[in-house]
Design an enzyme around this catalytic site. Structure first.
Site, PDB file in Angstrom:
ATOM      1  N   CYS A  77       0.840  -1.208   0.000  1.00 40.71           N
ATOM      2  CA  CYS A  77       0.000   0.000   0.000  1.00 40.71           C
ATOM      3  C   CYS A  77       0.871   1.252   0.000  1.00 40.71           C
ATOM      4  O   CYS A  77       0.520   2.268  -0.616  1.00 40.71           O
ATOM      5  CB  CYS A  77      -0.914  -0.007   1.226  1.00 40.71           C
ATOM      6  SG  CYS A  77      -1.849  -1.533   1.415  1.00 40.71           S
TER       7      CYS A  77
HETATM    8  C1  BEZ Z   1       0.765  -5.060   1.771  1.00 43.09           C
HETATM    9  O1  BEZ Z   1       0.098  -4.320   1.040  1.00 43.09           O
HETATM   10  O2  BEZ Z   1       1.966  -4.994   1.830  1.00 43.09           O
HETATM   11  C2  BEZ Z   1       0.033  -6.069   2.616  1.00 43.09           C
HETATM   12  C3  BEZ Z   1      -1.291  -6.344   2.355  1.00 43.09           C
HETATM   13  C4  BEZ Z   1      -1.947  -7.272   3.129  1.00 43.09           C
HETATM   14  C5  BEZ Z   1      -1.302  -7.908   4.169  1.00 43.09           C
HETATM   15  C6  BEZ Z   1       0.026  -7.610   4.432  1.00 43.09           C
HETATM   16  C7  BEZ Z   1       0.693  -6.682   3.659  1.00 43.09           C
END
Ligand code: BEZ
Length: 188
Positions: A77
């Site tokens: 993200c």
């Molecule tokens: C990430 O976007 O890095 C992520 C998404 C879900 C769980 C863990 C990390």
């Protein structure tokens, strides 16, 4: 099962073995939001719990690009999803998008700190859904134990005067493909 303008719900009944008692649980949405649906009226929070932003009011009378992430500060993200929308926000707005909105099941202070780190001011509204009420109303949640439990699937959406015009939900819930900023078709 019964359908309303904005949600599909079912009553869940558990019958206790050896007993005639039936336990009725809370009604749950059982079908994800679809193109053509009206967004539910749910309060989100910007910067602090004192600052409510009703999502139905925010999307009324304009085009809005909204994307949701599994978690603030998570690698995917932070490195890919949010930066893509920050980079494209000015162009989207020049092309007629009224607001670009990021939603996550996090508290408003976390969303504000994450936004400050990515210079989102004036570009992307960082809206917190601390209890997941908006994401539950859309039936776009997922269980992510490493992040503490209930979170949003990763998705993007174009909303035109309150109605979902385009919806891109990551097929595996958290991947970085169809919901990225360079994939969203907001010009129609
Ligand atoms: C990430 O976007 O890095 C992520 C998404 C879900 C769980 C863990 C990390």
């Amino acid at each position: 099962m019964f359908r309303t303008a904005t949600s599909v719900t079912r009553g869940v009944v558990a019958v206790v073995k050896g007993s005639s008692r039936a336990i009725h649980t809370t009604l749950l949405r059982m079908a994800p939001v679809q193109v053509g649906d009206t967004l539910p009226s749910v309060d989100l929070f910007e910067d602090s719990p004192a600052n409510k932003v009703n999502i139905a009011e925010l999307v009324s009378g304009k085009k809005v690009v909204l994307f949701a992430v599994p978690g603030a500060f998570t690698p995917g993200c932070s490195k890919t999803h949010l930066p893509g929308y920050v980079q494209n926000a000015d162009k989207m707005k020049a092309d007629g998008v009224g607001e670009v909105v990021c939603v996550s099941v996090n508290d408003p202070y976390v969303m504000a700190a994450w936004g400050a780190q990515h210079n989102t001011k004036g570009k992307v509204r960082m809206l917190a859904d601390p209890n997941g009420n908006f994401i539950k109303a859309l039936d776009l949640g997922t269980n992510l134990p490493p992040l503490g439990g209930f979170r949003s699937k990763r998705f993007s959406m174009v909303i035109n005067d309150g109605k979902v015009q385009e919806l891109n939900v990551e097929p595996d819930g958290t991947g970085l493909s169809c919901s990225l900023a360079d994939k969203i078709k907001y010009k129609n």
